[in-house]
Design an enzyme around this catalytic site. Sequence first.
Site, PDB file in Angstrom:
ATOM      1  CD  GLU A 135      -5.944   4.985   8.115  1.00 30.90           C
ATOM      2  OE1 GLU A 135      -4.951   5.308   7.636  1.00 30.90           O
ATOM      3  OE2 GLU A 135      -6.394   3.955   8.498  1.00 30.90           O
ATOM      4  NE  ARG A 136      -7.069   4.047   1.828  1.00 24.78           N
ATOM      5  CZ  ARG A 136      -6.395   3.248   0.880  1.00 24.78           C
ATOM      6  NH1 ARG A 136      -7.202   2.925  -0.025  1.00 24.78           N
ATOM      7  NH2 ARG A 136      -5.157   3.709   0.718  1.00 24.78           N
ATOM      8  CB  CYS A 192      -8.001  -9.951  -1.039  1.00 26.29           C
ATOM      9  SG  CYS A 192      -9.140 -10.914   0.178  1.00 26.29           S
ATOM     10  CB  SER A 251      -0.258  -4.397   1.093  1.00 25.28           C
ATOM     11  OG  SER A 251       0.544  -3.644   1.836  1.00 25.28           O
ATOM     12  CG  PHE A 275      -9.897   0.451   1.557  1.00 25.71           C
ATOM     13  CD1 PHE A 275     -10.576   0.127   0.578  1.00 25.71           C
ATOM     14  CD2 PHE A 275      -8.419  -0.180   1.271  1.00 25.71           C
ATOM     15  CE1 PHE A 275     -10.270   0.022  -0.836  1.00 25.71           C
ATOM     16  CE2 PHE A 275      -8.051  -0.316  -0.116  1.00 25.71           C
ATOM     17  CZ  PHE A 275      -8.958  -0.518  -1.151  1.00 25.71           C
ATOM     18  CD  GLU A 313      -3.705  -7.192  -4.079  1.00 26.30           C
ATOM     19  OE1 GLU A 313      -4.784  -7.825  -3.925  1.00 26.30           O
ATOM     20  OE2 GLU A 313      -2.955  -6.568  -3.213  1.00 26.30           O
ATOM     21  CE  LYS A 353      -5.738   0.861  11.983  1.00 21.61           C
ATOM     22  NZ  LYS A 353      -5.977   1.469  10.645  1.00 21.61           N
TER      23      LYS A 353
END
Length: 499
Positions: free
Chosen positions: A176-177, A281, A226, A149, A383, A173
């Site tokens: 979805e956020r 990140c 993640s 996202f 994190e 893909k």
Amino acid sequence: MRTISHFIGGQSVAGSSGRFGDVFDPNTGEVQARVQLGTIDELDRAVANAVAAQKGWAATNPQRRARVMFDFKRLLEVHMDELAHLLSSEHGKVIADSKGDIQRGLEVIEFACGIPHLLKGEYTQGAGPGIDVWSARQALGVVAGVTPFNFPAMIPMWMFGPAIACGNAFILKPSERDPSVPVRLAELMIEAGLPEGVLNVVHGDKDLVEAILTHPLIKAVSFVGSSDIAQSVYALGAANGKRVQAMGGAKNHGIVLPDADLDQTVADLMGAAYGSAGERCMALPVVVPVGEDTAERLRAKLLPAIEKLRVGVSTDAEAHYGPVVSAAHKQRVESYIQMGVNEGAELVVDGRGFSLQGHENGFFLAPTLFDHVTPNMASYREEIFGPVLQIVRAASFEEAIALPSRHQYGNGVCIFTRDGDAAREFADQVEVGMVGINVPIPVPVAYHSFGGWKRSGFGDLNQYGLDGVRFYTRTKTVTQRWPRTGPVADQSFVIPTMR
């Protein structure tokens, strides 16, 4: 309510599952759209379109493929404002940061415009008696990308730009956020001249990711997310015979030596730690001053700088950063702040409880600062991914190098210093994949490659650059000899040599 559909075969396609995900406006906390969650049926349809389109696309000469990339780059520049506002409305980052998101993806598209040169193979004339040898890079076929996202424009372009330029078809893909920008990018690729079916976008959750990783016609998967999920993606994809690159989490450190320009260091830390609400990140959430005097001087300068930070809505041109992406993520960050308190770290500035007038239901967090954080604390080891900066004090240069080197993550690191010898030693010894010297967010330029070490990256090849070309192609080597007139050579049962 607006519904975000799949993009398959060059057109919007309604899903069949009847399942939807909510897409929020992080500035207000309200649901602004819903995204269809795909099934194996939608994935099969996308893959079938990709398979049908890929052979012709791969047979298109590299120069013509590059022209599509050139035109896509032009369209990105024309639609920059539209894309940035769309991105900010779903992610929450401020408009200027959204433009940076798009620009860093655009730079990889610029790199992909050089694909005719990048795909050139090697040739040896006379490798043996009348024998020539050459190698060529060929597309894999249908490949896929699963993107996070936090960079809904940049990371998809990091993946599909090189993949498509190399002659592959791509299944994207996205998260979805914030799925609208990836769909818009696919539409612009069609407008740029990409054949329908070469780039398809299928929305979904973890079930769709698993279907991608096990689909027999998908040859490679690129993933960013993640570390726990990256590790499982790498394992499942590899077990199903796929080439996989899976980028995971991070806990990037900034080492501050006593000779550092602290005013410049603090200015850099503000953007690196709190920019995009820490949802990067390559953010810098840990600062390591060397020596108590350095720590005290740094802390004294950090406090007034933090007080000047402005948290605002995404369209506020004066805001330094906006809301985090969701209510759940806000709660997660707040739980880490409480974890730090419980573990005994000193909470110097508490960003919880912040409310923006007129946007009280938005997902806002003010900047947080911890001091006296130690390596044994879970809030340091894990994190946080929010606007939280932790000070970990080091007594020596050697201890400072050891902190990022021993951490489970090895994505990025930075050293602030005027000492060239110390910087050189640090860059040589630190066990981290990307190093900045007085550069707090050392994301490599597009013609290098992005990739972390340890649990920040699973797989042998990095993102974009030459590694991206290598990842999305496979080498074929041809050894050639043409028969000559004269006596036939005796049959040999010895392995051929070049003597």
